[in-house]
Design an enzyme around this catalytic site. Structure first.
Site, PDB file in Angstrom:
ATOM      1  N   GLU A   1       0.456  -1.222  -0.105  1.00 29.21           N
ATOM      2  CA  GLU A   1      -0.138   0.233   0.282  1.00 29.21           C
ATOM      3  C   GLU A   1       0.875   1.165  -0.038  1.00 29.21           C
ATOM      4  OE1 GLU A   1      -2.154  -0.505   3.594  1.00 29.21           O
ATOM      5  OE2 GLU A   1      -2.800  -2.621   2.809  1.00 29.21           O
TER       6      GLU A   1
ATOM      7  N   SER B   1      -6.047  -4.301   0.978  1.00 28.39           N
ATOM      8  CA  SER B   1      -6.694  -5.489   1.106  1.00 28.39           C
ATOM      9  C   SER B   1      -5.072  -6.534   1.628  1.00 28.39           C
ATOM     10  CB  SER B   1      -6.824  -6.398  -0.474  1.00 28.39           C
ATOM     11  OG  SER B   1      -7.983  -4.811  -0.821  1.00 28.39           O
ATOM     12  N   GLU B   2      -5.278  -6.174   2.806  1.00 26.46           N
ATOM     13  CA  GLU B   2      -3.563  -6.774   3.687  1.00 26.46           C
ATOM     14  C   GLU B   2      -3.725  -8.430   2.871  1.00 26.46           C
ATOM     15  OE1 GLU B   2      -5.039  -4.765   4.900  1.00 26.46           O
ATOM     16  OE2 GLU B   2      -3.814  -2.806   5.181  1.00 26.46           O
TER      17      GLU B   2
ATOM     18  N   PHE C   1       2.095  -1.693   8.961  1.00 26.09           N
ATOM     19  CA  PHE C   1       2.062  -1.749  10.353  1.00 26.09           C
ATOM     20  C   PHE C   1       2.233  -3.469  10.535  1.00 26.09           C
ATOM     21  CE2 PHE C   1       1.243   2.904   9.921  1.00 26.09           C
ATOM     22  CZ  PHE C   1       1.635   3.837  10.989  1.00 26.09           C
TER      23      PHE C   1
ATOM     24  N   ASP D   1       1.450  -3.950  12.815  1.00 23.89           N
ATOM     25  CA  ASP D   1      -0.014  -4.497  14.083  1.00 23.89           C
ATOM     26  C   ASP D   1      -0.890  -5.931  13.042  1.00 23.89           C
ATOM     27  OD1 ASP D   1       0.565  -2.823  16.214  1.00 23.89           O
ATOM     28  OD2 ASP D   1       1.558  -2.154  14.476  1.00 23.89           O
TER      29      ASP D   1
ATOM     30  N   HIS E   1      -1.004   0.694  16.755  1.00 21.34           N
ATOM     31  CA  HIS E   1       0.479   0.686  15.508  1.00 21.34           C
ATOM     32  C   HIS E   1       2.127   0.759  16.091  1.00 21.34           C
ATOM     33  CE1 HIS E   1      -3.186   2.126  13.661  1.00 21.34           C
ATOM     34  NE2 HIS E   1      -2.282   1.925  12.358  1.00 21.34           N
TER      35      HIS E   1
END
Ligand SMILES: Cc1ncc(C[n+]2csc(CCOP(=O)(O)OP(=O)(O)O)c2C)c(N)n1
Ligand SMILES: [Mg+2]
Lengths: 326, 344
Positions: free
Chosen positions: A29, A59-60, A83, A85, A129
């Site tokens: 991204e 869209s991980e 990140f 997280d 984060h």
């Protein structure tokens, strides 16, 4: 020799590998035209073009799934998860897909990819984060896990990760992006599974990772100059494969062990190292191994609160001094 | 060889057109019979406690697997679910290898390391069977991205159920594939149920895949998934589109599973008469009748059935006689060096 920031080293490491091998592609991204939210990938899009350096939707799962499908069929993708997280929203790939496909298929399926991600605290970003989640990955058979602490290691371990035939999770520490270090000219290729003794010493061993390495080194200076305690500091660098020989060798010399982890207390990587040392070098120890960790709480946002919970050089000094004196 | 349609051409649009031809029709029939016989055998072996763990059969859904596989070119890649025996067999993986894996024998496709839900045979283009709902849609996108990037002409095809259309990975993959114009085909086998819940009870639209196609700028396609000719034709169009660089397709195939969701699920949640109604549209039966209508001799059809039954019988005996996996594979292939070492 040049002085580079850790963030510049990320771009140089990726560029080194993309220039070497046209099968290396990069997606994530805001990584291409914008150069990444941490500006760690500036210049790659311009150098390698839109087919090899690609911006994705938010869209991980698609990012990691696509990286896997590409890796299985012949590319060597590097995927960014902004990140660490956010691993929680695409953890299926990290926990179930990348690391198990080779085993389940009885060796048919390959998965040579790198997931790089911004890890760790210090930016006052709060509980979602700021986490250090390398331990989430360390516990999964089939993955490799590295976390460099210097610009030089970023480049060398990135090259090793890209060239490795297994899935490698590459943790970049957000609070290190602005730090600088000397980097030799030309190609740098390191080896996974190698810890580094970054300060030799004889009185105790302190094992640290990523941001904690510089704090351990600062603590070691104070312990030497103010308390006459000579610490050996090891940058573990690679959690999987784990260089236990360097760790056990150091403990055999110093007879005391400390780990410095950003992970919250339960199941941080230091627990595994302490367990290995307890199993295999118990009679070398002159005292209990000690873990220095963040407490078992979510990370707070405010600077004075966040500073309370991360291990600091002062806390390391205090803990080591108290343990060695008792 | 004479084309079937040369002898008995059907009316346009009836599914009896001559664009398929006798050789392909016989292949479509054989493929469906292989799946039918092997799946029925898997069920019988389960009842005899010779298939351990779980298994998800495609009885009743054979036409989807046969139709897509027969329209493929060598080199096209299949990504399947735990309900993937059918797609694996349809790519030509030997019955013996599939049954061996279900029976947890050393002769199994993955020597017992993967099990029924993870059938993989890369040499046949079967790039894995995935048991986490939706996981393989993005993975198929990645394979298609590789083809696009390297200028390869293969197409990646991803099969999944109706229930899968409600998970995030479905939507992420559809958008991703559409935006990147990837040569990937998403095939939803709508068998009306998730595990036990009817899909209509939990989905905002009537056609769980097709009614979402517009969200991704794709054509709305719903077909009769029990008619292998219809599936074959639709598949061919989608492959042509993908190969021509015109992007992905999403195809919803209406079908029905004759057995329960898995293992010995008696499927009591189905309304009275539903199964019977669908059995009138049994894909294998429909196709047999069509072959006869086309003038294929009963003898030829029966010959295929006898030959396949023998293959399945022989495979069963081979698997029964095969030893369990040898213990030395327990720790192999965790990492690419062939081993499992995580430390020095
Ligand atoms: C992420 C995830 N959630 C739930 C399940 C459990 N599960 C296995 S199969 C299944 C039903 C899937 O239905 P559908 O997509 O229609 O496929 P079908 O089984 O009908 O072929 C469920 C809920 C799973 N495997 N993965
Ligand atoms: Mg279903």
């Amino acid at each position: 020799m040049a002085e580079l920031t850790y963030r510049e080293a990320v771009a140089r490491g990726i560029a080194q590998e993309m220039a070497r091998d046209p099968d290396v592609v990069f997606l994530g991204e805001d990584v291409a035209k914008a150069g990444g939210v941490f500006k760690a990938t500036v210049g790659l899009y311009e150098q390698f073009g839109p087919l090899r350096v690609r911006d994705t939707p938010i869209s991980e799962q698609a990012i990691l799934g696509a990286a896997m499908g590409a890796a299985m069929t012949g590319l060597k993708p590097i995927a960014e998860i902004m990140f660490s997280d956010f691993f929680a929203v695409c953890f299926d790939y990290i926990a179930n897909e990348f690391p198990k496909s080779r085993y389940m298929s009885n060796g048919q399926t390959k998965c040579p990819l790198v997931v790089r991600t911004g890890n760790g605290a210090g930016s006052r970003f709060g509980a979602q984060h700021s986490q250090s989640v390398e331990n989430w990955c360390m516990m999964i058979p089939g993955l490799k896990v590295v976390a460099p602490s210097t610009p030089r290691d970023v480049i060398g371990l990135m090259a090793a990760a890209v060239r490795d035939p297994d899935p490698v999770i590459f943790f970049e520490h957000k609070s290190l992006y602005a730090t600088k270090g000397e980097v030799p000219d030309g190609e740098i290729v390191d080896r996974l599974g190698t810890a580094k003794i970054v300060r030799p010493g004889k009185d105790c061993t302190i094992i640290a990772l990523a941001l904690m390495v510089s704090r351990a080194l600062a603590a070691a200076e104070t312990l030497q100059s103010e308390h006459g305690i000579d610490c050996e500091v090891i940058d573990v660098r690679s959690l999987v494969p784990l260089d236990t020989q360097t760790i056990l060798g150091s403990v055999a010399k110093t007879h005391r062990l400390f780990t410095v982890e950003e992970n919250p207390r339960l199941c941080g990587w230091g627990a595994e190292i302490v367990s290995i040392v307890a199993d295999e070098a118990f009679y070398e120890l002159d005292g209990p191994p000690v873990r220095i960790t963040t407490p078992h709480i979510p990370l707070p946002a405010a600077d004075i609160l966040e500073d309370m919970v991360l291990p600091t050089a002062e806390r390391i000094v205090e803990t080591v001094k108290r343990s060695l004196e008792s | 060889m004479a084309r079937v349609s040369d002898r008995a051409p059907g009316a346009a649009g009836s599914g009896l057109n001559d664009d398929i031809g006798e050789d392909k029709r016989l292949a479509l029939y054989r493929s469906q019979v292989v799946i039918r016989e092997a799946e029925q055998r898997a069920f019988d072996l389960f009842l005899q406690n010779l298939v351990k763990g779980t298994s998800h059969l495609s009885l009743g859904q054979e036409a989807v697997a046969a139709g897509f596989a027969e329209a493929m070119q060598p080199g096209d890649l299949s990504f399947c679910t735990y309900r993937g025996h059918s797609h694996t067999l349809a790519r030509g993986v030997p019955v013996e290898k599939v049954l061996g894996e279900l029976m947890q024998r050393d002769n199994g496709l993955m020597r017992g390391k993967g099990g029924s839900m993870h059938l993989t045979s890369e040499e046949h283009g079967v790039m894995g069977s995935y048991a986490i709902i939706g996981a393989h849609l993005p993975i198929a996108c990645g394979s298609a991205w590789r083809a696009q990037y390297k200028g390869h002409k293969d197409v990646s095809v991803c099969f999944f159920g109706d229930g899968t259309t409600n998970i995030g990975a479905f939507h992420e993959a559809l958008n991703f594939a559409a935006v990147w114009k990837l040569p990937v085909i998403f095939v939803c086998e709508n068998n009306l149920y998730m595990e036990y819940t009817p899909i209509g009870e939990v989905t905002a639209v009537q056609h769980p895949a097709a009614d979402r196609a517009a969200s991704y700028g794709l054509e709305r396609i719903v077909i009769d998934g029990n008619d292998a000719d219809a599936v074959y034709r639709t598949a061919r169009t989608a492959y042509d589109k993908a190969r021509a660089g015109r992007g992905p397709s999403l195809i919803e195939c209406m079908t029905y599973r004759h057995s329960g969701h898995s293992r010995a699920d008696p499927a009591k949640y189905r309304p009275e008469g539903e199964l019977e109604k669908w059995k009138l549209r049994d894909p294998v039966k429909i196709y047999r009748e069509r072959l006869l209508q086309f003038g294929v001799a009963e003898k030829v059809i029966a010959g295929i059935e006898t030959e396949v039954r023998k293959v399945v019988d022989d495979a069963t005996e081979t698997c029964k006689a095969a030893p369990p996996p040898s213990l030395d594979i327990l720790t192999t292939d965790v990492y690419a060096d062939g081993g499992w070492a995580w430390r020095n």
